[in-house]
Design a protein around this motif. Structure first.
Motif, PDB file in Angstrom:
ATOM      1  N   PHE A  23       0.957  -3.174 -10.066  1.00 58.84           N
ATOM      2  CA  PHE A  23       2.008  -3.460  -8.828  1.00 58.84           C
ATOM      3  C   PHE A  23       2.331  -1.957  -8.384  1.00 58.84           C
ATOM      4  O   PHE A  23       2.207  -1.995  -7.001  1.00 58.84           O
ATOM      5  CB  PHE A  23       3.159  -4.118  -9.430  1.00 58.84           C
ATOM      6  CG  PHE A  23       4.111  -4.487  -8.375  1.00 58.84           C
ATOM      7  CD1 PHE A  23       4.068  -5.294  -7.324  1.00 58.84           C
ATOM      8  CD2 PHE A  23       5.470  -3.813  -8.136  1.00 58.84           C
ATOM      9  CE1 PHE A  23       4.752  -5.306  -6.293  1.00 58.84           C
ATOM     10  CE2 PHE A  23       6.351  -3.801  -7.425  1.00 58.84           C
ATOM     11  CZ  PHE A  23       6.096  -4.818  -6.361  1.00 58.84           C
ATOM     12  N   ASN A  24       2.684  -1.010  -9.161  1.00 60.28           N
ATOM     13  CA  ASN A  24       3.321   0.238  -8.387  1.00 60.28           C
ATOM     14  C   ASN A  24       1.881   0.910  -7.876  1.00 60.28           C
ATOM     15  O   ASN A  24       2.223   1.488  -6.824  1.00 60.28           O
ATOM     16  CB  ASN A  24       3.901   1.126  -9.642  1.00 60.28           C
ATOM     17  CG  ASN A  24       5.151   0.667 -10.315  1.00 60.28           C
ATOM     18  OD1 ASN A  24       5.756   0.022  -9.499  1.00 60.28           O
ATOM     19  ND2 ASN A  24       5.376   0.883 -11.432  1.00 60.28           N
ATOM     20  N   PHE A  25       0.871   0.953  -8.378  1.00 61.84           N
ATOM     21  CA  PHE A  25      -0.334   1.302  -8.007  1.00 61.84           C
ATOM     22  C   PHE A  25      -0.647   0.721  -6.602  1.00 61.84           C
ATOM     23  O   PHE A  25      -0.960   1.491  -5.697  1.00 61.84           O
ATOM     24  CB  PHE A  25      -1.667   1.211  -8.836  1.00 61.84           C
ATOM     25  CG  PHE A  25      -2.821   1.251  -8.097  1.00 61.84           C
ATOM     26  CD1 PHE A  25      -3.251   2.584  -7.762  1.00 61.84           C
ATOM     27  CD2 PHE A  25      -3.642   0.179  -7.752  1.00 61.84           C
ATOM     28  CE1 PHE A  25      -4.552   2.619  -6.905  1.00 61.84           C
ATOM     29  CE2 PHE A  25      -4.929   0.293  -7.058  1.00 61.84           C
ATOM     30  CZ  PHE A  25      -5.318   1.593  -6.552  1.00 61.84           C
TER      31      PHE A  25
ATOM     32  N   SER B 247       9.762  -8.625  -9.912  1.00 62.17           N
ATOM     33  CA  SER B 247      10.578  -8.400 -11.005  1.00 62.17           C
ATOM     34  C   SER B 247      10.228  -8.715 -12.438  1.00 62.17           C
ATOM     35  O   SER B 247      10.896  -7.987 -13.480  1.00 62.17           O
ATOM     36  CB  SER B 247      11.909  -9.148 -10.555  1.00 62.17           C
ATOM     37  OG  SER B 247      12.106 -10.359 -10.544  1.00 62.17           O
TER      38      SER B 247
ATOM     39  N   ILE C 165       1.518  -0.784  -4.546  1.00 61.59           N
ATOM     40  CA  ILE C 165       2.519  -0.348  -3.329  1.00 61.59           C
ATOM     41  C   ILE C 165       2.258   1.137  -3.052  1.00 61.59           C
ATOM     42  O   ILE C 165       2.194   1.363  -1.789  1.00 61.59           O
ATOM     43  CB  ILE C 165       3.885  -0.478  -4.314  1.00 61.59           C
ATOM     44  CG1 ILE C 165       4.188  -1.928  -4.605  1.00 61.59           C
ATOM     45  CG2 ILE C 165       4.896   0.255  -3.284  1.00 61.59           C
ATOM     46  CD1 ILE C 165       4.260  -2.830  -3.359  1.00 61.59           C
ATOM     47  N   SER C 166       2.046   1.947  -3.968  1.00 64.18           N
ATOM     48  CA  SER C 166       1.668   3.342  -3.573  1.00 64.18           C
ATOM     49  C   SER C 166       0.371   3.440  -2.720  1.00 64.18           C
ATOM     50  O   SER C 166       0.503   4.396  -1.833  1.00 64.18           O
ATOM     51  CB  SER C 166       1.624   4.342  -5.002  1.00 64.18           C
ATOM     52  OG  SER C 166       2.678   4.219  -5.626  1.00 64.18           O
TER      53      SER C 166
ATOM     54  N   THR D 264      -3.177   6.617 -13.944  1.00 62.23           N
ATOM     55  CA  THR D 264      -2.404   5.214 -14.311  1.00 62.23           C
ATOM     56  C   THR D 264      -3.222   4.663 -15.471  1.00 62.23           C
ATOM     57  O   THR D 264      -2.665   4.447 -16.458  1.00 62.23           O
ATOM     58  CB  THR D 264      -2.410   4.330 -13.014  1.00 62.23           C
ATOM     59  OG1 THR D 264      -1.697   5.011 -12.070  1.00 62.23           O
ATOM     60  CG2 THR D 264      -1.479   3.153 -13.574  1.00 62.23           C
TER      61      THR D 264
ATOM     62  N   ARG E  11       8.408  -2.215  -1.529  1.00 62.13           N
ATOM     63  CA  ARG E  11       8.820  -2.484  -2.734  1.00 62.13           C
ATOM     64  C   ARG E  11      10.035  -3.324  -2.642  1.00 62.13           C
ATOM     65  O   ARG E  11      10.024  -4.432  -3.578  1.00 62.13           O
ATOM     66  CB  ARG E  11       8.965  -1.265  -3.580  1.00 62.13           C
ATOM     67  CG  ARG E  11       9.470  -1.435  -4.996  1.00 62.13           C
ATOM     68  CD  ARG E  11       9.650  -0.246  -5.723  1.00 62.13           C
ATOM     69  NE  ARG E  11       8.617   1.011  -5.463  1.00 62.13           N
ATOM     70  CZ  ARG E  11       7.336   0.807  -6.200  1.00 62.13           C
ATOM     71  NH1 ARG E  11       7.032   0.030  -7.072  1.00 62.13           N
ATOM     72  NH2 ARG E  11       6.446   1.860  -6.007  1.00 62.13           N
TER      73      ARG E  11
ATOM     74  N   ASN F 186       9.683  -7.168  -4.330  1.00 65.68           N
ATOM     75  CA  ASN F 186      10.575  -7.202  -5.640  1.00 65.68           C
ATOM     76  C   ASN F 186      10.793  -8.492  -6.447  1.00 65.68           C
ATOM     77  O   ASN F 186      10.800  -8.653  -7.620  1.00 65.68           O
ATOM     78  CB  ASN F 186      11.756  -6.020  -5.644  1.00 65.68           C
ATOM     79  CG  ASN F 186      11.993  -5.738  -7.124  1.00 65.68           C
ATOM     80  OD1 ASN F 186      11.172  -5.401  -7.940  1.00 65.68           O
ATOM     81  ND2 ASN F 186      13.322  -5.550  -7.229  1.00 65.68           N
TER      82      ASN F 186
ATOM     83  N   GLN G  24       2.879  -4.410 -14.284  1.00 69.06           N
ATOM     84  CA  GLN G  24       3.914  -3.586 -13.461  1.00 69.06           C
ATOM     85  C   GLN G  24       3.222  -2.069 -13.064  1.00 69.06           C
ATOM     86  O   GLN G  24       3.525  -1.604 -12.006  1.00 69.06           O
ATOM     87  CB  GLN G  24       5.195  -2.931 -14.450  1.00 69.06           C
ATOM     88  CG  GLN G  24       6.098  -2.055 -13.866  1.00 69.06           C
ATOM     89  CD  GLN G  24       6.767  -2.915 -12.556  1.00 69.06           C
ATOM     90  OE1 GLN G  24       7.270  -3.890 -12.757  1.00 69.06           O
ATOM     91  NE2 GLN G  24       7.105  -2.259 -11.335  1.00 69.06           N
ATOM     92  N   LEU G  25       2.333  -1.584 -13.915  1.00 67.71           N
ATOM     93  CA  LEU G  25       1.460  -0.401 -13.445  1.00 67.71           C
ATOM     94  C   LEU G  25       0.465  -0.857 -12.308  1.00 67.71           C
ATOM     95  O   LEU G  25       0.646  -0.073 -11.244  1.00 67.71           O
ATOM     96  CB  LEU G  25       0.784   0.096 -14.520  1.00 67.71           C
ATOM     97  CG  LEU G  25       1.356   0.809 -15.564  1.00 67.71           C
ATOM     98  CD1 LEU G  25       0.394   0.774 -16.904  1.00 67.71           C
ATOM     99  CD2 LEU G  25       1.925   2.262 -15.382  1.00 67.71           C
TER     100      LEU G  25
END
Length: 166
Positions: free
Chosen positions: A20-22, A10, A24-25, A89, A2, A6, A17-18
């Motif tokens: 991107f978070n998915f 950013s 990464i996780s 999500t 992350r 970032n 953003q959702l």
């Protein structure tokens, strides 16, 4: 990961953003699952997996198949977190967009529990169904000692079977 990504992400907001978070996780969990699988079943890669003929007779162990089976299991484990990470999500994003998230704490807890329960219930069976647990392989793709096998009737054995595992 992350922190490295970032600067590129950013400025993401909302769905970006959702997503991107998915990603990464998913990358973190999937990679950990795959590495864990390789470590847990490294013995099968080194010593091989038992092969059986069509009559169910054990004919030996194959390192080629051991490696293939462990990698297929690792791929299964890698993709298994997609549904539990993505379904909630997307569901909550869609419900929030339509202003359908319950305001009552108990109703919201029930909805969240149902969505997570459903995604965790159906993801593992779907992921493990990608590759069959009991698989077959032609003998010409195995070590030389398996290419001259005959069954109890004297016929050449052309394929062997193995339990890949889950």
């Amino acid at each position: 990961m992350r922190k490295v990504l970032n600067p590129f992400a950013s400025h993401f907001t909302g769905p970006k953003q959702l997503f991107f978070n998915f990603l990464i996780s998913f990358a973190a969990v999937g990679t950990a699952n795959f590495a864990n699988c390789l470590m847990m079943w490294s013995k099968e890669m080194k010593e091989g997996i038992t092969l059986r003929d069509h009559e169910g007779n054990e004919v030996g162990k194959s390192k080629i198949i051991g490696t293939k089976a462990v990698i297929q299991t690792g791929i299964t484990w890698y993709i298994m977190p997609i549904a539990p990470l993505l379904i909630p999500t997307l569901t909550f994003y869609g419900l929030e967009k339509r202003n359908m998230i319950p305001t009552n704490w108990w109703a919201k807890l029930g909805l969240e529990t149902a969505v997570f329960f459903a995604s965790l219930t159906y993801a593992p069976p779907l992921a493990t169904a990608i590759f069959p647990q009991t698989a077959r392989t032609p003998v010409d793709k195995l070590e030389p000692q398996f290419r001259t096998l005959r069954d109890s009737k004297g016929n050449w054995v052309t394929e062997l079977f193995y339990n890949k595992g889950l």
